[in-house]
Design an enzyme around this catalytic site. Structure first.
Site, PDB file in Angstrom:
ATOM      1  CD  GLU A 145      -4.807   0.245   6.607  1.00 16.96           C
ATOM      2  OE1 GLU A 145      -5.169   1.344   6.164  1.00 16.96           O
ATOM      3  OE2 GLU A 145      -3.626  -0.051   6.802  1.00 16.96           O
TER       4      GLU A 145
ATOM      5  CD  GLN B 271      -2.333   1.204   2.880  1.00 16.09           C
ATOM      6  OE1 GLN B 271      -1.789   0.569   3.775  1.00 16.09           O
ATOM      7  NE2 GLN B 271      -3.397   1.949   3.082  1.00 16.09           N
TER       8      GLN B 271
HETATM    9  C1  FAD Z   1       3.543  -0.837  11.597  1.00 20.27           C
HETATM   10  C2  FAD Z   1       3.077   0.182  10.601  1.00 20.27           C
HETATM   11  C3  FAD Z   1       2.804  -0.210   9.306  1.00 20.27           C
HETATM   12  C4  FAD Z   1       2.390   0.724   8.346  1.00 20.27           C
HETATM   13  N1  FAD Z   1       2.156   0.307   7.064  1.00 20.27           N
HETATM   14  C5  FAD Z   1       1.797   1.214   6.121  1.00 20.27           C
HETATM   15  C6  FAD Z   1       1.634   0.801   4.749  1.00 20.27           C
HETATM   16  O1  FAD Z   1       1.810  -0.377   4.390  1.00 20.27           O
HETATM   17  N2  FAD Z   1       1.310   1.738   3.832  1.00 20.27           N
HETATM   18  C7  FAD Z   1       1.105   3.046   4.172  1.00 20.27           C
HETATM   19  O2  FAD Z   1       0.783   3.828   3.279  1.00 20.27           O
HETATM   20  N3  FAD Z   1       1.265   3.477   5.463  1.00 20.27           N
HETATM   21  C8  FAD Z   1       1.610   2.587   6.435  1.00 20.27           C
HETATM   22  N4  FAD Z   1       1.797   2.994   7.741  1.00 20.27           N
HETATM   23  C9  FAD Z   1       1.701   4.433   8.035  1.00 20.27           C
HETATM   24  C10 FAD Z   1       0.500   4.846   8.862  1.00 20.27           C
HETATM   25  O3  FAD Z   1      -0.688   4.785   8.135  1.00 20.27           O
HETATM   26  C11 FAD Z   1       0.798   6.277   9.351  1.00 20.27           C
HETATM   27  O4  FAD Z   1       1.931   6.204  10.192  1.00 20.27           O
HETATM   28  C12 FAD Z   1      -0.364   6.877  10.093  1.00 20.27           C
HETATM   29  O5  FAD Z   1      -1.438   7.139   9.241  1.00 20.27           O
HETATM   30  C13 FAD Z   1       0.044   8.187  10.824  1.00 20.27           C
HETATM   31  O6  FAD Z   1       0.653   9.063   9.963  1.00 20.27           O
HETATM   32  P1  FAD Z   1       2.047   9.750  10.346  1.00 20.27           P
HETATM   33  O7  FAD Z   1       2.991   8.662  10.735  1.00 20.27           O
HETATM   34  O8  FAD Z   1       2.431  10.626   9.194  1.00 20.27           O
HETATM   35  O9  FAD Z   1       1.770  10.616  11.633  1.00 20.27           O
HETATM   36  P2  FAD Z   1       1.149  12.087  11.685  1.00 20.27           P
HETATM   37  O10 FAD Z   1      -0.034  12.155  10.797  1.00 20.27           O
HETATM   38  O11 FAD Z   1       2.234  13.071  11.437  1.00 20.27           O
HETATM   39  O12 FAD Z   1       0.651  12.184  13.179  1.00 20.27           O
HETATM   40  C14 FAD Z   1       1.523  12.493  14.273  1.00 20.27           C
HETATM   41  C15 FAD Z   1       0.692  12.533  15.543  1.00 20.27           C
HETATM   42  O13 FAD Z   1      -0.279  13.620  15.459  1.00 20.27           O
HETATM   43  C16 FAD Z   1      -1.582  13.126  15.676  1.00 20.27           C
HETATM   44  N5  FAD Z   1      -2.549  13.846  14.837  1.00 20.27           N
HETATM   45  C17 FAD Z   1      -2.409  14.130  13.512  1.00 20.27           C
HETATM   46  N6  FAD Z   1      -3.493  14.774  13.045  1.00 20.27           N
HETATM   47  C18 FAD Z   1      -4.358  14.879  14.083  1.00 20.27           C
HETATM   48  C19 FAD Z   1      -5.669  15.445  14.229  1.00 20.27           C
HETATM   49  N7  FAD Z   1      -6.310  16.009  13.199  1.00 20.27           N
HETATM   50  N8  FAD Z   1      -6.264  15.351  15.440  1.00 20.27           N
HETATM   51  C20 FAD Z   1      -5.632  14.780  16.502  1.00 20.27           C
HETATM   52  N9  FAD Z   1      -4.384  14.241  16.415  1.00 20.27           N
HETATM   53  C21 FAD Z   1      -3.761  14.289  15.230  1.00 20.27           C
HETATM   54  C22 FAD Z   1      -1.523  11.669  15.298  1.00 20.27           C
HETATM   55  O14 FAD Z   1      -2.526  10.902  15.925  1.00 20.27           O
HETATM   56  C23 FAD Z   1      -0.128  11.258  15.775  1.00 20.27           C
HETATM   57  O15 FAD Z   1      -0.144  10.971  17.143  1.00 20.27           O
HETATM   58  C24 FAD Z   1       2.217   2.093   8.711  1.00 20.27           C
HETATM   59  C25 FAD Z   1       2.489   2.486  10.025  1.00 20.27           C
HETATM   60  C26 FAD Z   1       2.922   1.557  10.959  1.00 20.27           C
HETATM   61  C27 FAD Z   1       3.211   2.006  12.364  1.00 20.27           C
END
Ligand code: FAD
Length: 394
Positions: free
Chosen positions: A231, A113
């Site tokens: 998902e 993905q």
């Molecule tokens: C084990 C694992 C596997 C993964 N596999 C995939 C994959 O196969 N493909 C893929 O595309 N992605 C994958 N991901 C990514 C995952 O979808 C993202 O890490 C997740 O959506 C969070 O995005 P970010 O890491 O950019 O954090 P950010 O969006 O930068 O968030 C940082 C912090 O701010 C908080 N936050 C952000 N916006 C808000 C809001 N509006 N209100 C309140 N709090 C907020 C979040 O909750 C978090 O605590 C994976 C992640 C993990 C940990």
């Protein structure tokens, strides 16, 4: 047994007598099972299914397993089976359904993905990877991150920006990307467990034929949401037996180690046992809803409680094990085919469960979804929703 179920049992028996698992090549066996509609029975006829209820699937799988039939190793293709397939089924052209569903189900093609980016995770609509039309193809440039299993994947579901002049949700398009394209560069990212389950993926002049676009140009947000709803159900909404999963592991440790028990730990265990049971029964209800249509935002609530309970239980397991819980068997960097959550030790489970409240949407984002789309509470203030994507500061 319902007439539908008996007919299915008859079909499986007939299939097995025509395709002896002991002598048929495993790949041929799986392809034939798909063609007979006995792969995912809820899918339509001609697409690996028979248009029957999902509730009949476990029995079909059990009959095949009991006959010693090869399986499609669903554990290594969770993204393909749980997310790509239902999205392709819903938005794909007949040609796309013909091309992708069978090798996806048989496991000949593993999927990953390509959604998250360094600047677009929770705010997925902020995706900056560009896809520009060039003749019959799209040329894609950008960087994706946290891509689970990209190192094993033959295909990917990809969200890219095709129009920067409209607000962010409207300028996205969804593609099916061939990971063998020479412009795809997959690099491992090591995580807290020591493993590199996921990767960063650099896309440089990757050419994707327009025939591999899923949905209309600009419809990417809607299509991506269908994937995300699937998902969350795939991560949090599996129908389970009582004491299956993490609660079973902790209850077993409790029963086997009376010397580790304290009244406080007992209270914690009982509370989490009840939470697990409530989550399990909610999963059963969600499964019934699913059987009658597409998953809705309710999947978000299941995934939310799954993450909390799994993290609390894996913490309780460590507490119960005392000093033994601090052992960590293997911290070498491997790029695993799948997450072996229950095959590893308690320390691994404790660390891996941390990702549960991030992957598939963070718990904060899921709370927003439940608040707005399930409970109907006032929406979060979103300042950039109506401004063209190119004008949003980043
Ligand atoms: C084990 C694992 C596997 C993964 N596999 C995939 C994959 O196969 N493909 C893929 O595309 N992605 C994958 N991901 C990514 C995952 O979808 C993202 O890490 C997740 O959506 C969070 O995005 P970010 O890491 O950019 O954090 P950010 O969006 O930068 O968030 C940082 C912090 O701010 C908080 N936050 C952000 N916006 C808000 C809001 N509006 N209100 C309140 N709090 C907020 C979040 O909750 C978090 O605590 C994976 C992640 C993990 C940990």
């Amino acid at each position: 047994m319902s007439p539908e179920a008996s007919e299915l049992v008859r079909r499986v028996a007939e299939f097995l007598s025509a395709h002896d698992p002991a002598t048929t090549d495993p790949a041929d066996f799986l392809r034939a099972r798909f063609d007979a509609g006995l792969a995912w029975v809820a899918y339509p006829v001609g697409r690996g299914g028979l248009g029957l209820s999902r509730s009949l699937q476990p029995e079909v799988d059990r009959l095949f397993a009991a006959a010693g039939a090869p399986d499609n190793r669903s554990e290594v293709n969770g993204i393909g089976l749980g997310m790509a397939a239902p999205t392709i089924l819903r938005y794909g052209t007949p040609e796309q359904l013909d091309r992708y569903l069978r090798p996806l189900w048989t496991g000949e093609e593993i999927w990953c993905q390509l959604f998250s980016e360094p600047g677009a995770g929770s705010d997925l609509a902020a995706v900056a990877t560009r896809a520009v039309r060039d003749g019959d193809d799209w040329v894609v440039n950008g960087q994706k991150v946290w891509t689970s299993g990209a190192h094993n994947a033959r295909m990917a579901i990809l969200v890219a920006r095709t129009d920067g002049d409209v607000p962010k949700h409207r300028g996205l398009t969804y593609f099916l990307c061939d990971m063998t394209d020479p412009g795809v560069d997959v690099r491992p990212l090591r995580q807290i467990t020591g493993e590199a389950e996921f990767n960063e993926v650099f896309l440089t002049d990757v050419r994707i034929p327009d025939t591999q676009r899923l949905g209309a140009v600009g419809q990417g947000w809607e299509v991506a949401n269908a994937t995300l709803n699937n998902e969350r159900v795939a991560i949090g909404g599996r129908a389970a037996r009582r004491e299956e999963g993490m609660i079973g592991v902790v209850a077993k440790t409790w029963r086997e180690h009376p010397e580790l028990r304290t009244p406080d730990l007992h209270g914690d265990l009982i509370k989490l046992w009840v939470d697990s049971e409530v989550a399990r029964l909610t999963g059963v209800r969600l499964g019934q809803k699913l059987a009658s249509g597409q998953p809705g935002p309710e999947g978000a609530a299941m995934k939310l409680s799954f993450a909390r309970i799994n993290q609390q239980l894996s913490g309780l397991e460590l507490q119960l094990l005392g000093a033994d819980g601090l052992r960590y068997s293997d911290w070498t960097m491997v790029r695993p085919e799948r997450v072996d959550f229950f095959g590893r030790d308690a320390g691994y489970r404790y660390l891996r469960a941390k990702g549960n409240s991030i992957e598939g949407g963070t718990s904060e984002i899921l709370r927003n979804i439940v608040a707005e789309r399930v409970l109907g509470l006032p929406p979060e203030h979103r300042v950039d929703k109506d401004i063209p994507w190119k004008d949003v500061p980043r």
